[in-house]
Write a protein that holds these residues in place. Structure first.
Motif, PDB file in Angstrom:
ATOM      1  N   ASP A 163      31.177   5.910 -45.225  1.00 52.46           N
ATOM      2  CA  ASP A 163      31.931   6.029 -46.479  1.00 52.46           C
ATOM      3  C   ASP A 163      31.599   4.887 -47.432  1.00 52.46           C
ATOM      4  O   ASP A 163      31.466   5.093 -48.649  1.00 52.46           O
ATOM      5  N   HIS A 164      31.470   3.683 -46.869  1.00 50.11           N
ATOM      6  CA  HIS A 164      31.179   2.512 -47.705  1.00 50.11           C
ATOM      7  C   HIS A 164      29.815   2.649 -48.369  1.00 50.11           C
ATOM      8  O   HIS A 164      29.680   2.440 -49.576  1.00 50.11           O
ATOM      9  N   TRP A 165      28.801   3.007 -47.594  1.00 42.85           N
ATOM     10  CA  TRP A 165      27.459   3.140 -48.156  1.00 42.85           C
ATOM     11  C   TRP A 165      27.394   4.283 -49.175  1.00 42.85           C
ATOM     12  O   TRP A 165      26.678   4.196 -50.173  1.00 42.85           O
ATOM     13  N   ALA A 166      28.143   5.352 -48.925  1.00 47.44           N
ATOM     14  CA  ALA A 166      28.141   6.477 -49.853  1.00 47.44           C
ATOM     15  C   ALA A 166      28.742   6.099 -51.201  1.00 47.44           C
ATOM     16  O   ALA A 166      28.400   6.689 -52.236  1.00 47.44           O
ATOM     17  N   ARG A 167      29.585   5.088 -51.186  1.00 48.76           N
ATOM     18  CA  ARG A 167      30.192   4.642 -52.447  1.00 48.76           C
ATOM     19  C   ARG A 167      29.383   3.546 -53.130  1.00 48.76           C
ATOM     20  O   ARG A 167      29.160   3.581 -54.341  1.00 48.76           O
ATOM     21  N   TYR A 168      28.925   2.569 -52.333  1.00 53.33           N
ATOM     22  CA  TYR A 168      28.309   1.373 -52.919  1.00 53.33           C
ATOM     23  C   TYR A 168      26.785   1.315 -52.766  1.00 53.33           C
ATOM     24  O   TYR A 168      26.142   0.453 -53.373  1.00 53.33           O
ATOM     25  N   GLY A 169      26.207   2.217 -51.982  1.00 52.67           N
ATOM     26  CA  GLY A 169      24.813   2.061 -51.623  1.00 52.67           C
ATOM     27  C   GLY A 169      24.688   1.157 -50.401  1.00 52.67           C
ATOM     28  O   GLY A 169      25.668   0.584 -49.920  1.00 52.67           O
ATOM     29  N   ARG A 170      23.465   1.051 -49.902  1.00 50.94           N
ATOM     30  CA  ARG A 170      23.260   0.279 -48.668  1.00 50.94           C
ATOM     31  C   ARG A 170      22.218  -0.809 -48.862  1.00 50.94           C
ATOM     32  O   ARG A 170      21.127  -0.555 -49.391  1.00 50.94           O
ATOM     33  N   ASN A 171      22.562  -2.012 -48.449  1.00 54.28           N
ATOM     34  CA  ASN A 171      21.629  -3.132 -48.460  1.00 54.28           C
ATOM     35  C   ASN A 171      21.030  -3.276 -47.064  1.00 54.28           C
ATOM     36  O   ASN A 171      21.651  -3.859 -46.169  1.00 54.28           O
ATOM     37  N   TYR A 172      19.837  -2.711 -46.885  1.00 55.57           N
ATOM     38  CA  TYR A 172      19.138  -2.910 -45.612  1.00 55.57           C
ATOM     39  C   TYR A 172      18.766  -4.387 -45.521  1.00 55.57           C
ATOM     40  O   TYR A 172      18.206  -4.959 -46.468  1.00 55.57           O
ATOM     41  N   TYR A 173      19.059  -4.987 -44.381  1.00 55.02           N
ATOM     42  CA  TYR A 173      19.013  -6.451 -44.327  1.00 55.02           C
ATOM     43  C   TYR A 173      18.705  -6.922 -42.918  1.00 55.02           C
ATOM     44  O   TYR A 173      19.173  -6.345 -41.932  1.00 55.02           O
ATOM     45  N   ALA A 174      17.917  -7.992 -42.822  1.00 57.56           N
ATOM     46  CA  ALA A 174      17.655  -8.625 -41.531  1.00 57.56           C
ATOM     47  C   ALA A 174      17.330 -10.098 -41.741  1.00 57.56           C
ATOM     48  O   ALA A 174      16.857 -10.496 -42.813  1.00 57.56           O
ATOM     49  N   ARG A 175      17.581 -10.891 -40.701  1.00 58.15           N
ATOM     50  CA  ARG A 175      17.198 -12.301 -40.711  1.00 58.15           C
ATOM     51  C   ARG A 175      16.266 -12.546 -39.536  1.00 58.15           C
ATOM     52  O   ARG A 175      16.585 -12.197 -38.405  1.00 58.15           O
TER      53      ARG A 175
ATOM     54  N   SER B  35      26.603  -9.223 -43.258  1.00 55.21           N
ATOM     55  CA  SER B  35      26.673  -9.008 -44.706  1.00 55.21           C
ATOM     56  C   SER B  35      27.470  -7.760 -45.034  1.00 55.21           C
ATOM     57  O   SER B  35      28.297  -7.751 -45.958  1.00 55.21           O
ATOM     58  N   ASP B  36      27.237  -6.671 -44.284  1.00 55.38           N
ATOM     59  CA  ASP B  36      28.014  -5.453 -44.497  1.00 55.38           C
ATOM     60  C   ASP B  36      29.468  -5.654 -44.119  1.00 55.38           C
ATOM     61  O   ASP B  36      30.377  -5.119 -44.768  1.00 55.38           O
ATOM     62  N   SER B  37      29.709  -6.417 -43.044  1.00 53.15           N
ATOM     63  CA  SER B  37      31.085  -6.674 -42.633  1.00 53.15           C
ATOM     64  C   SER B  37      31.855  -7.385 -43.733  1.00 53.15           C
ATOM     65  O   SER B  37      33.004  -7.023 -44.042  1.00 53.15           O
TER      66      SER B  37
ATOM     67  N   ILE C 186      15.484 -10.936 -45.339  1.00 54.10           N
ATOM     68  CA  ILE C 186      14.761  -9.819 -45.931  1.00 54.10           C
ATOM     69  C   ILE C 186      15.773  -8.748 -46.319  1.00 54.10           C
ATOM     70  O   ILE C 186      16.594  -8.323 -45.492  1.00 54.10           O
ATOM     71  N   GLU C 187      15.694  -8.290 -47.564  1.00 55.99           N
ATOM     72  CA  GLU C 187      16.723  -7.375 -48.068  1.00 55.99           C
ATOM     73  C   GLU C 187      16.116  -6.318 -48.994  1.00 55.99           C
ATOM     74  O   GLU C 187      15.282  -6.621 -49.842  1.00 55.99           O
TER      75      GLU C 187
ATOM     76  N   LEU D 125      20.247   6.752 -46.813  1.00 60.62           N
ATOM     77  CA  LEU D 125      21.144   5.755 -46.240  1.00 60.62           C
ATOM     78  C   LEU D 125      21.114   5.737 -44.716  1.00 60.62           C
ATOM     79  O   LEU D 125      21.860   4.970 -44.096  1.00 60.62           O
ATOM     80  N   ALA D 126      20.262   6.548 -44.119  1.00 63.22           N
ATOM     81  CA  ALA D 126      20.267   6.679 -42.665  1.00 63.22           C
ATOM     82  C   ALA D 126      18.977   6.196 -42.021  1.00 63.22           C
ATOM     83  O   ALA D 126      18.669   6.553 -40.886  1.00 63.22           O
ATOM     84  N   GLN D 127      18.223   5.353 -42.710  1.00 57.99           N
ATOM     85  CA  GLN D 127      16.985   4.836 -42.137  1.00 57.99           C
ATOM     86  C   GLN D 127      17.279   3.805 -41.056  1.00 57.99           C
ATOM     87  O   GLN D 127      18.319   3.146 -41.066  1.00 57.99           O
ATOM     88  N   GLN D 128      16.330   3.630 -40.151  1.00 58.80           N
ATOM     89  CA  GLN D 128      16.371   2.502 -39.250  1.00 58.80           C
ATOM     90  C   GLN D 128      16.047   1.240 -40.053  1.00 58.80           C
ATOM     91  O   GLN D 128      15.135   1.248 -40.890  1.00 58.80           O
TER      92      GLN D 128
END
Length: 542
Positions: free
Chosen positions: A401-413, A294-296, A498-499, A508-511
């Motif tokens: 850089d991407h997360w600092a601009r757009y935020g981060r979607n923590y995600y797993a399947r 998803s991030d890619s 799960i998102e 933005l640096a959580q596991q």
């Protein structure tokens, strides 16, 4: 000479997300493959005198079914069959050949990322003239035909030599055996700045590509090592094998663990990637960092303008519903539309044909663009390399850089594979029955804001696809999606997505596991996964 063979229907030939997938021994039943192929040909309109592309990922039974398909194509009035040398054509390469050669369509023999071998999986799907998977209107008609078929026609010709390039004409059919790699490699060279990537690699940039003993080995060797100058041995597990070397050719952290460990090591290459059985999926890993699919997708869309083919920008982005909303924020920033579709690349085809989108992606490691009508693993790898060649930053820095601009979607399947169908169906039925009452309820510290069963209304042709996955949305922007996959061959595969969104000024640096732990617990609470599946934990987490 042509023979007409009487047959009886099989009741289990309903195409899934990507065609018909069954165990090899199912396809080896007398008339089984022939029934399905004839049903495809019966539904295809305008096949007399047309060109058909045939190829596969080289898995067990590939060559035998190709010979059958060639004989049946001759008997059904096709004028030309274009076949990859050795029976090999990656799925994106087959899409490219269909489009560039003006074929009416193609038979792609693959079970994608599923394992291969005499006791494993095989598959057949039909791609239409735009190079993409057949739409639901076609597959519905195909399934109906499989339930009433009473005969198939087949030529008595001897087997075609699949290993020698050139043309052979038998029973009115010209069979053209082509180099499966060259046309695809030339397509890639027209999209990306190969000179810039060569300079990057010449400057000491190291990469590792795991072909997983699947179809992309020859493609990756030609492009990465020969055309771009990567060191010999950059492509590992590069020889396609009928059983994929006994491994599962799914490019995720479980099945590509050797690549992951290499990329997390002290002397890791700068960039790592893998592809799957038929070459349409990809895994991206930087030194010390795994990039979720998803991030890619989001990063590729945000940086696509750095590659020559997309220098003027993109028309829009499409993602499958279970894919994280990371790409949505890129679309908003670029001021282009974002389309949310069901899982299955066929749903992107209409949007691509209409020029509404340029970049598409699925959380299941599939990304691609308007150059073909399939997801394309090597395309994603090359776009990443083009971005790295221009930006000259490590993957980890690009992600930060991407997360600092757009935020981060923590995600797993979370995948629960091979569960009893009855239990999986009961889980989904129970959720559907509670969709109306779930909004407003609390699960732990989470409050449900919306719950629905996703339905897609295609703006290009007016078609509607219902029951595409149950979505539970929470007030803080988090969500859980439940869906039964259509890519397995036995039992059911329950996928739980799960998102959680963390804004750019958040942590933005959580596991990922820590960030999603409350949602994982909520998924069990709301769906009673253990009760319905008998599983204490998922088989695969990606």
């Amino acid at each position: 000479m042509t023979s007409t063979v009487e047959t009886k229907p099989f009741t289990d030939q309903k195409p899934g997300t990507s065609g018909l997938r069954k165990k090899v021994r199912v396809f080896q039943q007398p008339h089984y493959a022939e029934n399905f192929i004839q049903s495809v040909f019966d539904v295809v309109e305008g096949k007399d005198g047309a060109t058909l592309v045939i190829g596969g990922d080289g898995r067990y039974l590939n060559r035998e079914v190709i010979q059958t398909a060639i004989r049946m194509a001759a008997a059904n009035g096709f004028a030309r069959a274009i076949v990859g040398q050795g029976g090999i054509l990656s799925t994106p390469a087959a899409s490219n050949v269909i489009r560039t050669r003006g074929a009416i369509g193609g038979l792609v023999l693959s079970a994608s990322h599923n394992p291969g071998g005499p006791d494993e999986d095989f598959g057949i799907k039909y791609n239409v003239s735009n190079g993409g998977p057949a739409p639901e209107s076609f597959t519905d008609a195909l399934y109906a035909r499989t339930l009433e078929i009473d005969r198939y026609v087949i030529s008595d010709m001897t087997d075609i030599d699949l290993d020698t390039l050139g043309e052979t004409t038998v029973d009115g059919l010209t069979v053209e055996v082509i180099d499966p790699v060259t046309a695809y490699a030339e397509c890639m060279e027209g999209l990306f700045d190969f000179a810039a990537i060569r300079d990057l690699i010449a400057g000491g940039f190291r990469l590792s590509f795991d072909a997983m003993h699947a179809v992309t080995g020859p493609y990756a060797t030609e492009i990465l090592e020969r055309r771009l100058g990567a060191a010999p041995g950059t492509v590992v597990n590069g020889a396609p094998l009928p059983d994929f070397g006994g491994h599962h050719p799914d490019p995720n952290l479980v099945h590509a663990h050797e690549l992951y460990e290499r990329m997390m090591g002290d002397d890791a290459p700068d960039f790592g990637a893998a592809s799957d059985g038929d070459g349409d999926r990809n895994l991206i890993i930087g030194r010390g960092i795994f990039v979720t699919p998803s991030d890619s997708l989001a990063v590729l869309a945000a940086n696509a303008h750095l590659a020559p083919a997309y220098k003027d920008g993109i028309a829009g982005i499409a993602r499958s519903m279970p894919t994280s909303a990371a790409a949505d924020r890129v679309a908003q920033a670029l001021d282009v539309p974002l389309y949310e579709t069901p899982t299955g690349w066929k749903f992107f085809g209409n949007l691509l044909d209409a020029g509404l989108v340029t970049i598409c992606g699925e959380e299941s490691a599939g990304t691609g663009s308007n150059h073909v009508r399939e997801k394309d693993g090597l395309w994603a790898v090359l776009l990443w390399l083009n971005i790295l060649a221009v930006r000259r930053q490590p993957v980890a820095e690009i992600m930060a850089d991407h997360w600092a601009r757009y935020g981060r979607n923590y995600y797993a399947r979370h995948d629960y594979e091979g569960v009893e169908q009855a239990g999986a169906d009961a889980l989904m039925t129970s959720l559907r029955e509670r969709l109306v009452t779930l909004p407003g309820t609390t699960i732990g510290d989470l409050t449900v804001s919306e719950a629905d069963d996703f339905a897609y209304h295609d703006s290009t042709d007016g078609s509607v696809s219902r029951k595409q996955g149950i979505r539970i949305l929470f007030a803080d922007g988090s969500r859980i999606v439940f869906r039964l996959s259509g890519t397995g061959t036995q039992g059911a595969t329950l996928r739980v997505y799960i998102e959680r969104y963390e804004p750019a000024d958040g942590d933005l640096a959580q596991q990922t596991g820590d960030a999603l732990a409350p949602l994982v617990a909520a998924a069990e609470t709301v769906a009673s996964i253990k009760q319905h599946t008998g599983r204490n934990e998922p088989d695969v987490v990606t």
